[in-house]
Scaffold this motif. Structure first.
Motif, PDB file in Angstrom:
ATOM      1  N   ILE A 105     -14.333  17.654  -0.508  1.00  0.00           N
ATOM      2  CA  ILE A 105     -13.079  16.917  -0.690  1.00  0.00           C
ATOM      3  C   ILE A 105     -13.314  15.646  -1.515  1.00  0.00           C
ATOM      4  O   ILE A 105     -12.492  14.735  -1.514  1.00  0.00           O
ATOM      5  N   GLY A 106     -14.446  15.588  -2.196  1.00  0.00           N
ATOM      6  CA  GLY A 106     -14.698  14.458  -3.098  1.00  0.00           C
ATOM      7  C   GLY A 106     -14.603  13.110  -2.418  1.00  0.00           C
ATOM      8  O   GLY A 106     -14.100  12.148  -3.005  1.00  0.00           O
ATOM      9  N   CYS A 107     -15.088  13.009  -1.191  1.00  0.00           N
ATOM     10  CA  CYS A 107     -14.931  11.758  -0.436  1.00  0.00           C
ATOM     11  C   CYS A 107     -16.068  10.773  -0.729  1.00  0.00           C
ATOM     12  O   CYS A 107     -16.045   9.643  -0.248  1.00  0.00           O
ATOM     13  N   PHE A 152     -15.439  20.333  -7.906  1.00  0.00           N
ATOM     14  CA  PHE A 152     -16.350  19.246  -7.572  1.00  0.00           C
ATOM     15  C   PHE A 152     -17.783  19.682  -7.846  1.00  0.00           C
ATOM     16  O   PHE A 152     -18.137  20.840  -7.633  1.00  0.00           O
ATOM     17  N   THR A 190     -19.278  14.963   5.174  1.00  0.00           N
ATOM     18  CA  THR A 190     -18.042  14.836   5.948  1.00  0.00           C
ATOM     19  C   THR A 190     -17.437  16.185   6.334  1.00  0.00           C
ATOM     20  O   THR A 190     -16.858  16.340   7.400  1.00  0.00           O
ATOM     21  N   THR A 191     -17.525  17.155   5.430  1.00  0.00           N
ATOM     22  CA  THR A 191     -16.850  18.436   5.688  1.00  0.00           C
ATOM     23  C   THR A 191     -17.840  19.587   5.801  1.00  0.00           C
ATOM     24  O   THR A 191     -17.439  20.744   5.727  1.00  0.00           O
ATOM     25  N   PHE A 242      -7.051  14.511   3.490  1.00  0.00           N
ATOM     26  CA  PHE A 242      -8.442  14.446   3.026  1.00  0.00           C
ATOM     27  C   PHE A 242      -8.785  13.089   2.398  1.00  0.00           C
ATOM     28  O   PHE A 242      -9.889  12.885   1.915  1.00  0.00           O
ATOM     29  N   LEU A 262      -8.996  11.019   6.290  1.00  0.00           N
ATOM     30  CA  LEU A 262     -10.268  11.369   6.915  1.00  0.00           C
ATOM     31  C   LEU A 262     -10.328  11.182   8.421  1.00  0.00           C
ATOM     32  O   LEU A 262     -11.029  10.318   8.932  1.00  0.00           O
ATOM     33  N   ASN A 299     -10.041  17.278   9.701  1.00  0.00           N
ATOM     34  CA  ASN A 299     -10.418  17.806   8.389  1.00  0.00           C
ATOM     35  C   ASN A 299     -11.265  19.070   8.534  1.00  0.00           C
ATOM     36  O   ASN A 299     -11.068  20.045   7.808  1.00  0.00           O
ATOM     37  N   ILE A 305      -6.117  14.696  -3.236  1.00  0.00           N
ATOM     38  CA  ILE A 305      -7.265  15.497  -2.817  1.00  0.00           C
ATOM     39  C   ILE A 305      -6.806  16.605  -1.862  1.00  0.00           C
ATOM     40  O   ILE A 305      -7.306  17.723  -1.897  1.00  0.00           O
ATOM     41  N   ALA A 309     -10.395   7.827   0.108  1.00  0.00           N
ATOM     42  CA  ALA A 309     -11.335   8.239   1.153  1.00  0.00           C
ATOM     43  C   ALA A 309     -12.437   7.202   1.384  1.00  0.00           C
ATOM     44  O   ALA A 309     -13.126   7.258   2.388  1.00  0.00           O
TER      45      ALA A 309
END
Lengths: 151, 704
Positions: free
Chosen positions: A14-16, A54, A138-139, B170, B173, B178, B200, B575
């Motif tokens: 998710i590109g966080c 990504f 994170t994911t 997303f 968070l 998620n 996102i 994020a």
């Protein structure tokens, strides 16, 4: 052959930018060097939903790294398992490695005056753990892959 | 020596469970709790230790040493600070009565202590930030379901289709949520995303509706119309639990998908195809009723419409639907002791409960204290204690707020950081960071309820104190010591756990106490008594709204189009930041040092703006202008411009983020009074701004 690689499952990313900070926090890096990065492509519509890809990049841990032979103090070392790392004791911060690397992967740590780069968190790997970016993704999009030769 | 403790993150108010390893009072490793979120943590979570090392935070109590907002501070000891506040509070109490003191907090599981403090003092005026966040969603759910926004949790993992209206999950968070959503997608589930821009979250969607800003309600009405027209709703559920369905059918007749498509700027066929999909997947379809919906003048009704869609799906207490959160009682366990001092029987200063009877009296509505400050009716407001809440960052028009707050004799800020409000206040009490403080035990309700605990991993670096100690010390000085019957956190925890039969040792293994190994579900055919409305049913026609003279089914009114050269201002989050809390964190600031102005490529072309240009963004009355880089993008509606909230700060001790980027709330001039009479929240997106290419773009180089 390199034993390890880091794989990004783009469907879950998710590109966080969490991985980038997980890495810096684990290596106790100051503002400046960034040993891995998430990037994304320009958005294009796929089935009427704008989408992007990504990508994750750290160090490629080349089979024959240019950064190692150029190091004047032999601080850049490729291990048996393929991990290319910098012996911080030997490094003099001349950054010849960065010049030799096609992607300028090694970076200067302004606090220590020495080069730093991704070493797959080898202290963790040697302790049976996974790199920081993968462990804390994170994911759970990043995977630490142990490669096998397929005969 | 290496130590490992389980705790609860505090970088944002999601409060993910974490585990922290330390050595010699330094963090060596921090990760998400493996037992709950598989080690996952976000960028903010990993940047927590960097916050501790950051010296650009208050390091001891500070008393103002100049005019309000001048940024001149005198460091003082804790006893001096406590005495200063207690003396002022006593004086205010004797001159104006205890009710003239307001305490606002950030909300959350530990607010009971702050609320009890102000109640014990004698004031009914506890409030929080929610009138700029979830109040509309909360009140919409209350009016319809008789339970608030937290009256349901979403079983996303087992759902087949999740529908999000502007809920950019997303970027917000909530890690557990998620993970559930991505698992659902991995299992072939669908995600429909509705927003004025691509986010996102939208990237991960299987269907994307880019709507004209302010038309969410129209799209939801079109969906309701289509589902009812096809008679595809769960009629058993509606017969059993819902009143006012016939009136709904009659009401939505005019709102056809063709009409909604035109109003929202989407394709009619897409709405119909969407309805095909959800009908196939029901009841495992979740229409998320929204989170921060303090946005448009009809957001309250949009949230009601989303809840109505859930009702049509019959998804309540169904696997893959909306689940009623369970507490200790549902697992045959006893709950914890909590400090809960009842509210004094005095009219609230914001009018909630007597002037505005249809709102939840709990935290009231923070912005409605301002008119009272001005009118002193029913009584003057003379002090405001802000516990980690920053009115200047969350509410519109901080300049106007300053004029109101200046009428107070005492402004207190208790925070880990300098907040914009704290900078203007009289005294700053530095709370220790979440890694350096213990908090009370909290109940985490859900399908599998648990007790959670924040436990300090480190001794405080600065001369800062945990909130329980701050309130305890103030209470002692104000003669309220009997209300806070403990002297240490260990005593407090012990007292909290007394009825449960558990001890703090039970937290050690996993960081939490699980109250049930299995998911606890009610029988969906026996939900009577769960809907706390006057009729005990889900009320599509709400008696409460009726009494307040408000419609339950409100006619749709098309949003205004911005005048030429102007745009609707839409804000959101990234994020890597928690609004203004993290923009000065060294590691997060490095990732995102400033925000930008998102503008549609065609709209930008008309204004001669290219990507990366500096643009001046000016408030509607032209009294405030900020300059930022333009982010010219394809996927944002041409009527809207967007920015990440939390930037444009003006605290000189925060050098990294000082004047970096632009602040949306400063552009919302005169918007403090623009609020939703039905939902209670401020209409933060009913704001137009002027965008011009800035004169600060250099034409050529003139310096050497």
């Amino acid at each position: 052959m390199n034993k390890y690689m880091i794989y990004l499952n783009g469907k879950r990313c998710i590109g966080c930018h969490g991985c980038e900070v997980h890495c810096k926090a684990n290596k106790n890096l100051p503002v400046g060097p960034q040993l891995c990065e998430i990037d994304h492509s320009v958005m294009v519509k796929i089935k009427s939903v704008p989408k992007t890809e990504f990508t994750f990049r750290s160090c490629y841990h080349c089979e024959e790294p240019f950064c190692a032979p150029i190091c004047p103090t032999n601080a850049m070392i490729k291990r048996e398992d393929g991990i290319v790392y910098i012996d911080q004791e030997k490094c003099i911060g001349c950054m010849a490695c960065a010049g030799a690397c096609p992607w300028t992967i090694p970076q200067l740590n302004p606090e220590t005056g020495k080069a730093v780069k991704c070493d797959y968190c080898m202290d963790r790997v040697d302790a049976g753990l996974r790199p920081a970016c993968v462990t804390k993704c994170t994911t759970h999009a990043l995977k630490f892959v142990i490669m096998q030769e397929v005969v | 020596m290496t130590k490992s403790v389980y705790s609860i993150c505090g970088m944002c108010t999601v409060r993910c469970p974490i585990r922290v390893e330390t050595e010699n009072n330094k963090v060596t490793w921090i990760e998400g709790n493996q037992h709950l979120i598989g080690g996952a943590l976000c960028a903010k979570g990993s940047a927590g230790p960097a916050m501790i090392a950051d010296k650009e935070r208050p390091q001891q109590p500070l008393i103002r040493d100049g005019a309000r907002g001048s940024g001149r501070w005198k460091p003082v000891s804790w006893p001096t600070a406590y005495d200063y506040i207690a003396d002022k509070l006593k004086k205010i109490k004797s001159e104006y009565g205890p009710e003239s003191v307001v305490l606002s907090s950030r909300g959350g599981p530990w607010q009971g202590m702050y609320k009890s403090f102000i109640h014990a003092f004698g004031s009914p005026n506890y409030t929080n930030h929610d009138s700029t966040c979830g109040r509309n969603t909360h009140h919409s759910s209350l009016s319809l379901n008789g339970v608030g926004r937290k009256g349901f949790v979403y079983d996303i993992k087992n759902a087949k289709h999740l529908v999000l209206f502007g809920r950019n999950m997303f970027s917000s968070l909530r890690i557990a949520e998620n993970l559930q959503t991505l698992d659902m997608l991995d299992n072939g589930g669908k995600l429909t995303y509705v927003d004025v821009r691509q986010t996102i979250t939208g990237l991960k969607s299987t269907r994307f509706f880019q709507v004209r800003p302010g038309t969410d309600y129209a799209l939801a009405l079109g969906m309701i119309h289509e589902i009812i027209r096809r008679e595809a709703y769960d009629s058993d559920f509606i017969d059993r639990y819902v009143t006012g369905f016939d009136e709904l059918c009659y009401f939505v007749e005019q709102y056809t998908p063709a009409w909604a498509a035109k109003e929202c700027g989407v394709r009619e066929k897409a709405i119909k195809n969407f309805v095909d999909e959800v009908l196939e997947d029901m009841p495992k379809v979740i229409f998320h009723p929204g989170w921060n919906l303090s946005r448009y003048k009809d957001s309250f009704y949009a949230a009601r419409a989303l809840h109505i869609l859930n009702i049509l799906m019959g998804n309540i207490e169904q696997k893959g639907g909306l689940i009623i959160p369970k507490g200790p009682g549902d697992c045959g366990k006893k709950g914890i002791n909590a400090i809960d001092i009842p509210k004094p029987d005095i009219k609230r200063g914001d009018g909630v409960g007597w002037k505005y009877k249809h709102f939840d009296k709990g935290p009231g509505l923070g912005h409605l204290f301002f008119p009272t400050m001005e009118s002193e009716d029913p009584y003057p407001i003379k002090a405001w204690i802000s516990m980690r809440n920053d009115p200047f960052s969350c509410m519109p028009d901080p300049k106007r707020q300053e004029q109101y707050f200046d009428k107070c004799d005492l402004l207190v800020s208790i925070d880990v950081h300098y907040s914009e409000f704290g900078w203007f206040s009289d005294i700053i009490l530095p709370e220790c960071t979440y890694l350096e403080r213990d908090n009370g035990i909290c109940v985490q309700k859900g399908p599998k309820p648990r007790f959670g605990r924040r436990q300090k991993a480190l001794e405080p670096e600065n001369d800062s104190k945990p909130s329980w100690e701050i309130f305890k010390n103030l209470a002692d000085r104000l003669g309220m010591e009997d209300y806070f019957p403990f002297n240490s956190i260990e005593e407090y925890w012990k007292w909290q756990l007394e009825p449960t039969g558990y001890s703090v040792k039970d937290f050690e293994e996993k960081g939490f106490i699980s109250l049930s190994d299995e998911v606890v579900m009610y029988d969906p055919e026996k939900l009577d008594g769960q809907f706390n409305t006057p009729s005990g049913k889900i009320e599509i026609l709400s008696q409460k709204l009726d009494k307040a003279g408000l419609p339950s089914l409100k006619e749709y009114v098309s949003p205004l189009r911005p005048p030429k050269g102007m745009f609707r201002l839409v804000y959101g989050r990234s994020a890597v930041h928690t609004h203004g809390h993290t923009v000065n964190n060294p590691l997060l600031n490095e990732l995102m040092p400033k925000n930008s102005l998102w503008i549609n490529v065609k709209a930008a072309n008309k204004l001669g703006i290219v990507h990366g240009d500096l643009v001046d963004v000016t408030s509607e009355d032209e009294s405030y202008t900020g300059t930022v880089e333009a982010n010219v993008v394809d996927y944002i509606h041409s009527e809207a411009v967007y920015m990440v909230h939390g930037f444009g700060r003006e605290i000189s001790r925060q050098t990294r983020c000082l004047h970096a980027g632009i602040s949306d709330q400063k552009l919302m001039v005169n918007k403090l009074d623009d609020w939703d009479q039905a939902g209670g929240a401020i209409n933060l997106c009913e704001v137009f701004v002027i965008v011009r290419r800035s004169v600060r773009n250099p034409k050529r180089r003139v310096e050497l």
